[in-house]
Design an enzyme around this catalytic site. Structure first.
Site, PDB file in Angstrom:
ATOM      1  N   ASP A  74       0.759  -1.009   0.138  1.00  0.00           N
ATOM      2  CA  ASP A  74      -0.031   0.060   0.094  1.00  0.00           C
ATOM      3  C   ASP A  74       0.942   1.307  -0.086  1.00  0.00           C
ATOM      4  O   ASP A  74       1.320   1.948   1.087  1.00  0.00           O
ATOM      5  CB  ASP A  74      -0.854   0.198   1.079  1.00  0.00           C
ATOM      6  CG  ASP A  74      -2.028   1.031   1.039  1.00  0.00           C
ATOM      7  OD1 ASP A  74      -1.901   1.748   0.053  1.00  0.00           O
ATOM      8  OD2 ASP A  74      -2.824   0.983   1.686  1.00  0.00           O
ATOM      9  N   ALA A 184     -11.969   6.134   8.482  1.00  0.00           N
ATOM     10  CA  ALA A 184     -12.236   7.426   8.488  1.00  0.00           C
ATOM     11  C   ALA A 184     -12.612   7.891  10.114  1.00  0.00           C
ATOM     12  O   ALA A 184     -13.837   7.030  10.330  1.00  0.00           O
ATOM     13  CB  ALA A 184     -13.122   8.260   7.474  1.00  0.00           C
ATOM     14  N   HIS A 214      -7.328   7.638   7.491  1.00  0.00           N
ATOM     15  CA  HIS A 214      -6.164   6.765   7.177  1.00  0.00           C
ATOM     16  C   HIS A 214      -6.413   5.889   5.700  1.00  0.00           C
ATOM     17  O   HIS A 214      -7.421   5.162   6.016  1.00  0.00           O
ATOM     18  CB  HIS A 214      -5.960   5.739   8.274  1.00  0.00           C
ATOM     19  CG  HIS A 214      -5.204   4.821   8.327  1.00  0.00           C
ATOM     20  ND1 HIS A 214      -4.913   3.619   9.022  1.00  0.00           N
ATOM     21  CD2 HIS A 214      -3.990   4.762   7.518  1.00  0.00           C
ATOM     22  CE1 HIS A 214      -4.054   2.731   8.526  1.00  0.00           C
ATOM     23  NE2 HIS A 214      -3.249   3.639   7.751  1.00  0.00           N
ATOM     24  N   GLY A 358      -4.735   5.026  15.534  1.00  0.00           N
ATOM     25  CA  GLY A 358      -4.874   3.867  16.551  1.00  0.00           C
ATOM     26  C   GLY A 358      -5.693   2.969  15.782  1.00  0.00           C
ATOM     27  O   GLY A 358      -5.989   2.989  14.748  1.00  0.00           O
ATOM     28  N   HIS A 383       4.055   3.925  13.481  1.00  0.00           N
ATOM     29  CA  HIS A 383       3.056   4.682  12.525  1.00  0.00           C
ATOM     30  C   HIS A 383       1.987   4.313  13.068  1.00  0.00           C
ATOM     31  O   HIS A 383       0.760   4.619  12.849  1.00  0.00           O
ATOM     32  CB  HIS A 383       3.276   4.024  11.214  1.00  0.00           C
ATOM     33  CG  HIS A 383       2.797   2.701  11.131  1.00  0.00           C
ATOM     34  ND1 HIS A 383       3.231   1.404  11.773  1.00  0.00           N
ATOM     35  CD2 HIS A 383       1.632   2.058  10.307  1.00  0.00           C
ATOM     36  CE1 HIS A 383       2.489   0.582  11.522  1.00  0.00           C
ATOM     37  NE2 HIS A 383       1.538   0.721  10.609  1.00  0.00           N
ATOM     38  N   GLY A 386       0.567  -1.575  15.749  1.00  0.00           N
ATOM     39  CA  GLY A 386       1.218  -2.682  15.336  1.00  0.00           C
ATOM     40  C   GLY A 386       0.321  -3.777  15.660  1.00  0.00           C
ATOM     41  O   GLY A 386      -0.175  -4.064  16.652  1.00  0.00           O
TER      42      GLY A 386
END
EC number: 6.5.1.8
Lengths: 460, 295
Positions: A74, A184, A214, A358, A383, A386
């Site tokens: 991506d 979103a 995101h 998050g 980022h 995880g």
């Protein structure tokens, strides 16, 4: 940890922390690497490179390589944060309508198609121009470009290096959220750690409403990466490049394959920026319709837009000398310190805002870049949360009804396209984002600034 | 003449733009070269005409004798720089060492190495025009753009009363100090620097629009405690660090102004290009399962 160990040792198992560490070590053995192969606190295994891994390669070294695995499928997946001048009490009564409004405006899910009419020529232009295309067409504001990494446009993008197949996949998908961990969210400022930095971002008080998007380059980026991997394997054979892992397919930066990949990757990055810009436009429309005022009056400015799957040419100081590096950041966000020339003028005193999304239903963070991070990790930080459980394991262990009920209990409105994905993206499937962020803060590679809590989620 | 020269230069630039265009294919290349040649010939004839060469339009510039005649004419009437022996040789068209003398002559003028004689001629013509223009500067200046514009406007004798001021007088320094005090400016030891600050405040804050709508101009917002901000480097001297911080702030302020101007420009362009549109019929979400709180 024990669970992780057990998982990692079982034959045929993939994913998790330990394989991720092994991948970091394999990356450290790639030709031309400068400094360390860095694993960020949210590290887990991915394709070739671990997710939460950054590695820099010396451009002037003819042996140095570029690897699509170091960017991810991506390409230019990233997070954008919009602020508003609304407060929680303004939004709570209309939360459901607002969530529905966003859901109606932003198409979600695997096969979703955008509502912004595009033809092949528009796509070509968008691939070359990035956010300048969105600006030209009037979908976004001039200030949006200012508050975006690379000003929303990779200048080396070359759409002619992108396969027809990728363009065909990408064309209908512009302006869609996609699936997986993309979302979103309507969020509320829950905590402010750094008052002045928050103030520079237009966040004045707790309770202020923000919108987080995101998303990435959808099927387009995936196809670009897949096409490049095929080319890279040929280049590896030709140039006798040896790696410890077959997934670390790569090519020398200066080889035709390497250059072609960088150009097509830049086009995919532009695609992602146009995609997030289109969704910014649609979110502004949804808010404007709900509150019957213009997005201008709602002060819906972009705070920042970060990319956490990308390779970029940057100048860093290595052993006291400036060096041009190709920095791969996969599941890792750029976090430049105050006064860095590549960050917007508004953040010159605070450092670059770093947006940490998050998981669904948990909080998100805004951090700022630090000088220490610049020295330690080439200006990179984590980022997101995880992944802790694999997608398959999440589906086995969790029930989507439970997940949704829990979100309801927390007062979070949710609109989703597929229940299967709800389990995969449940907070239980991820590490605790707060722990991840606290680790980055303690390590000094970025500084906590704002904590955000979701009140409505739109998901694929 | 001056005007004419400017006009010729304009043509030159237009043609050179066209010339730079990548033209592919042998025929195109041939045509390109041919047009260049025709242009150069015309140009040389125009320059000759401007310099007053008799019957310049009907000349055959490829003819060697004509070329020699022109060179001699230019030297005698316009350039006037060759020593007598060189001029004598140049005048003798059938002289065996005419070519060598010509090369010496043109080198003496400072002519660069060029491909053809036509190009060399053109250079010498340009040189002659320069000499001519410089000699009659006052005549040509009458036709300069600036002067044409002002001549149409009723002339007002500009008299700046400030020119007569003695900037170093005590009276001036005190007056400036007084003015600064009224405007809340900390005076600098050099009254001229203070005057600059006064000018800035007056032009920014005393403009009619600003007096009418002060809210539009007065910056609002929360002040940033820049004293605590990280400078990014340490000069090991608190005073120097302080100065560096102030420089940083000024730089950031300039950068902000530049960015605002860039944004304004983008918005102006958007006024022409922007046409955002959506078509909900195109939209397609995957299987829709809406799960909402029921309250």
């Amino acid at each position: 940890m024990l669970d992780e160990l057990r998982n990692a040792c079982r034959p045929g198992m993939v994913g998790g922390f330990l394989p991720g560490v092994k991948q970091i070590a394999n990356v450290a053995a790639l030709p031309g690497i400068v400094g360390k192969s860095v694993g960020l606190p949210d590290v887990h295994s991915g394709y070739g490179f671990a997710i939460g891994n950054m590695a820099a390669f010396d451009i002037d070294n003819p042996e140095s390589i570029v690897s699509p695995g170091g960017v991810g499928f991506d390409i230019n997946c990233g997070v954008r944060l919009l602020r508003t001048n609304l407060f929680e009490q303004d939004v709570l009564p209309v939360k459901e309508q607002l969530a529905q409004g966003l859901f109606d405006h932003i198409p979600v899910g695997v096969g979703s198609k955008g509502i912004i009419p595009m033809n092949a020529k528009d796509l070509e232009e968008a691939l070359e121009m990035g956010m300048d295309w969105s600006l030209r067409e009037g979908y976004i504001w001039a200030e949006d470009k200012e508050h975006c990494e690379e000003y929303g446009r990779m200048l080396n993008a070359d759409p002619s290096k992108v396969s027809m197949r990728a363009k065909k996949r990408g064309l209908p998908q512009l302006g869609t959220l996609g699936a997986g961990n993309h979302y979103a969210e309507i969020q509320v400022v829950d905590e402010i750690y750094d008052k002045w930095a928050a103030c520079k971002m237009g966040i004045e008080e707790k309770g202020q409403i923000c919108v987080m998007i995101h998303s990435g380059s959808r099927g387009f980026g995936h196809q670009v990466a897949t096409d490049a991997l095929v080319q890279m394997e040929k280049a590896m054979k030709r140039d006798n490049i040896e790696t410890n892992d077959r997934q670390l397919a790569c090519a020398r930066i200066n080889s035709p394959e390497g250059q072609d990949y960088l150009k097509s990757m830049a086009a995919a990055a532009n695609f992602a920026w146009v995609n997030r810009s289109s969704m910014t436009f649609l979110s502004r429309q949804a808010f404007a319709k709900q509150f019957l005022v213009t997005p201008d009056d709602l002060d819906m400015h972009v705070i920042y837009d970060v990319s956490h799957n990308i390779a970029k040419v940057e100048e860093h100081i290595v052993d006291g000398k400036p060096k041009k590096l190709l920095v791969h950041r996969k599941g890792s966000t750029r976090a430049f310190p105050p006064h860095h020339p590549l960050i917007p003028v508004d953040y010159q005193l605070t450092g670059q805002p770093v947006l940490i999304g998050g998981t669904m239903g948990t909080c998100s963070y805004v951090l700022t870049g630090t000088e220490h991070g610049m020295l330690e990790t080439f200006g990179s930080t984590c980022h997101g949360a995880g992944r802790a459980l694999s997608r398959a394991k999440s589906r086995r262990n969790l029930d989507y009804q439970d997940v949704l009920r829990k979100l309801e209990y927390l007062g979070i409105s949710i609109r989703v396209a597929s229940p299967k994905l709800v389990m995969e993206e449940a907070p239980e499937s991820y590490k605790n984002v707060t722990d991840v962020v606290n680790t980055c803060h303690a390590a000094g590679i970025s500084k906590k600034c704002i904590k955000l809590r979701p009140i409505a989620v739109i998901k694929g | 003449m001056c005007l004419f020269y400017g006009f010729v230069n304009n043509i030159c630039s237009v043609v050179s733009v066209n010339r730079d265009n990548p033209v592919s294919g042998g025929i195109n290349l041939f045509l390109k070269k041919k047009y260049q040649l025709i242009f150069k010939r015309n140009m040389a004839k125009r320059l000759l005409n401007a310099l007053g060469y008799p019957q310049a339009d009907s000349l055959n510039l490829n003819d060697e004798v004509t070329f020699k005649k022109i060179i001699v004419w230019l030297e005698i009437n316009r350039v006037r720089s060759a020593p007598p022996n060189v001029l004598n040789t140049l005048k003798n068209f059938s002289a065996r060492d005419w070519d060598n003398t010509y090369i010496r002559y043109k080198d003496g003028l400072g002519c660069p190495v060029l491909g053809t004689k036509l190009e060399e001629l053109q250079w010498i013509l340009g040189y002659a025009v320069q000499i001519e223009t410089a000699a009659n500067r006052n005549v040509y200046l009458k036709y300069a753009v600036e002067n044409i514009q002002t001549s149409n406007v009723p002339s007002v004798v500009a008299e700046n009363p400030l020119d007569k001021l003695d900037f170093r007088s005590k009276e001036f320094a005190e007056g400036i100090k007084e003015l600064a005090k009224v405007l809340n400016i900390v005076p600098h030891s050099d009254p001229l620097v203070t005057l600059k600050a006064v000018r800035k405040v007056v032009t920014k804050r005393m403009a009619p629009d600003c007096v009418e709508n002060p809210q539009k101009y007065i910056l609002t917002g929360t002040p940033f405690p820049f004293q605590d901000a990280d400078l990014g480097f340490d000069l090991n001297d608190s005073v120097l660090n302080q100065a560096a911080k102030i420089l940083r702030m000024l730089y950031i302020h300039d950068l902000r102004e530049l960015q605002t101007k860039a944004n304004e420009l983008i918005v102006a362009v958007q006024g022409i290009t922007a046409y955002p549109k959506t078509d909900t019929k195109l939209g397609k979400s995957w299987i829709l399962i809406r799960y909402a709180r029921s309250d």
